[in-house]
Design a protein around this motif. Structure first.
Motif, PDB file in Angstrom:
ATOM      1  N   GLY A   1     -49.531  53.847  23.591  1.00  0.00           N
ATOM      2  CA  GLY A   1     -49.507  52.716  24.527  1.00  0.00           C
ATOM      3  C   GLY A   1     -48.198  51.955  24.442  1.00  0.00           C
ATOM      4  O   GLY A   1     -47.592  51.623  25.474  1.00  0.00           O
ATOM      5  N   ALA A   2     -47.757  51.693  23.210  1.00  0.00           N
ATOM      6  CA  ALA A   2     -46.513  50.926  23.016  1.00  0.00           C
ATOM      7  C   ALA A   2     -45.317  51.741  23.505  1.00  0.00           C
ATOM      8  O   ALA A   2     -44.398  51.205  24.149  1.00  0.00           O
TER       9      ALA A   2
ATOM     10  N   ALA B   1     -45.243  51.784  27.301  1.00  0.00           N
ATOM     11  CA  ALA B   1     -44.991  50.446  27.874  1.00  0.00           C
ATOM     12  C   ALA B   1     -43.582  49.937  27.588  1.00  0.00           C
ATOM     13  O   ALA B   1     -43.172  48.902  28.116  1.00  0.00           O
ATOM     14  N   SER B   2     -42.838  50.682  26.753  1.00  0.00           N
ATOM     15  CA  SER B   2     -41.586  50.130  26.217  1.00  0.00           C
ATOM     16  C   SER B   2     -40.498  49.916  27.262  1.00  0.00           C
ATOM     17  O   SER B   2     -39.643  49.038  27.117  1.00  0.00           O
TER      18      SER B   2
ATOM     19  N   PRO C   1     -41.825  50.798  32.503  1.00  0.00           N
ATOM     20  CA  PRO C   1     -43.014  50.608  31.674  1.00  0.00           C
ATOM     21  C   PRO C   1     -44.275  51.135  32.369  1.00  0.00           C
ATOM     22  O   PRO C   1     -44.448  50.947  33.574  1.00  0.00           O
ATOM     23  N   ALA C   2     -45.112  51.812  31.602  1.00  0.00           N
ATOM     24  CA  ALA C   2     -46.380  52.351  32.113  1.00  0.00           C
ATOM     25  C   ALA C   2     -47.498  51.821  31.219  1.00  0.00           C
ATOM     26  O   ALA C   2     -47.266  51.468  30.066  1.00  0.00           O
ATOM     27  N   THR C   3     -48.710  51.782  31.770  1.00  0.00           N
ATOM     28  CA  THR C   3     -49.831  51.171  31.028  1.00  0.00           C
ATOM     29  C   THR C   3     -50.856  52.222  30.659  1.00  0.00           C
ATOM     30  O   THR C   3     -51.347  52.957  31.524  1.00  0.00           O
TER      31      THR C   3
END
Ligand code: URA
Length: 233
Positions: free
Chosen positions: A145-146, A149-150, A164-166
């Motif tokens: 996830g991190a 999202a980075s 960034p993606a979720t």
């Protein structure tokens, strides 16, 4: 636009073919009155062989793409266009898929003959969310996830970091990923870069437009509200 040109552009045949259809009385209004090539009538009242005329330019469709079909007209084997009425594949302006899904990806695929709309949907600047559900070969490790999202994640052989993606974890090997770009094999490559492998991949929504109850392999014409939902926050 003159009726002969309009109907020919919708893929019913050459202008000569369509002129012949008029002469044969195959083109009528909703009451069955024969129309003539110079008549001026509303699109929705026109019938060809008693069937409503296909939708006008500005057509937008969604398909629930099945496995095993590709999105390029040039590919050998079955392509998504084979699932549409043959006339839709010879319309002018041409009907194109809005971006592509891989042969092994299922789910929501849009088509339109409106080039400006197509661009608005796929342009990264438009930030239209594409939501995918993936099943994975291995358990998620916890750091994905991190990483996704980075905003600094680089895919192999690319110079531009991913936006960034979720990630939402739905199970040990089941995830929902929301992206705003449409890079080549993006979701599979993101999980591969995180040391995993995507086993099944389905696109479930584009913007606020969802697949709903549309069965795999089927399609439907979108109305103005559906199209607006693509851009709804
Ligand atoms: N990402 C992929 O890896 N495949 C698709 O078909 C769409 C997004």
């Amino acid at each position: 636009m003159k009726l002969v040109k309009l109907i020919a552009n919708l893929g019913y045949g050459s202008r000569k073919d369509v002129a012949q259809m008029f002469r044969a009385g195959r083109i009528t209004d909703a009451d069955g009155e024969v129309l003539y090539a110079d008549d001026v009538v509303a699109h929705e009242t026109i019938r060809v062989d008693d069937e409503p005329l296909d939708p006008p330019t500005g057509l937008v469709l969604m398909m629930n793409k099945p496995l095993g079909v590709t999105c390029s007209r040039k590919d050998p084997g079955r392509v998504v266009y084979d699932l549409l009425p043959p006339r839709y594949t010879v319309r002018s302006p041409v009907l194109s898929s809005v971006g592509r899904l891989d042969r092994d990806t299922t789910g929501l695929l849009l088509f339109t003959d409106d080039g400006a709309l197509l661009h608005r949907i796929i342009a990264p600047k438009a930030q239209v969310a594409k939501v995918y559900e993936a099943t994975l070969a291995q358990d998620l490790r916890g750091g994905e996830g991190a990483l996704f999202a980075s905003g600094t994640m680089l895919l192999e052989s690319e110079k531009e970091p991913l936006a960034p993606a979720t990630l939402a974890v739905l199970g040990p090997r089941h995830a929902r990923l929301t992206v705003t770009e449409g890079r080549y094999h993006q979701v599979r490559r993101m999980f591969a870069a995180a040391g995993n492998h995507v086993e099944t991949l389905q696109r479930v929504s584009v913007g606020q437009l969802t697949l709903g109850a549309l069965p795999q392999g089927e399609w439907r014409v979108l109305d103005a509200d559906d199209v607006a939902s693509i851009f709804a926050a």
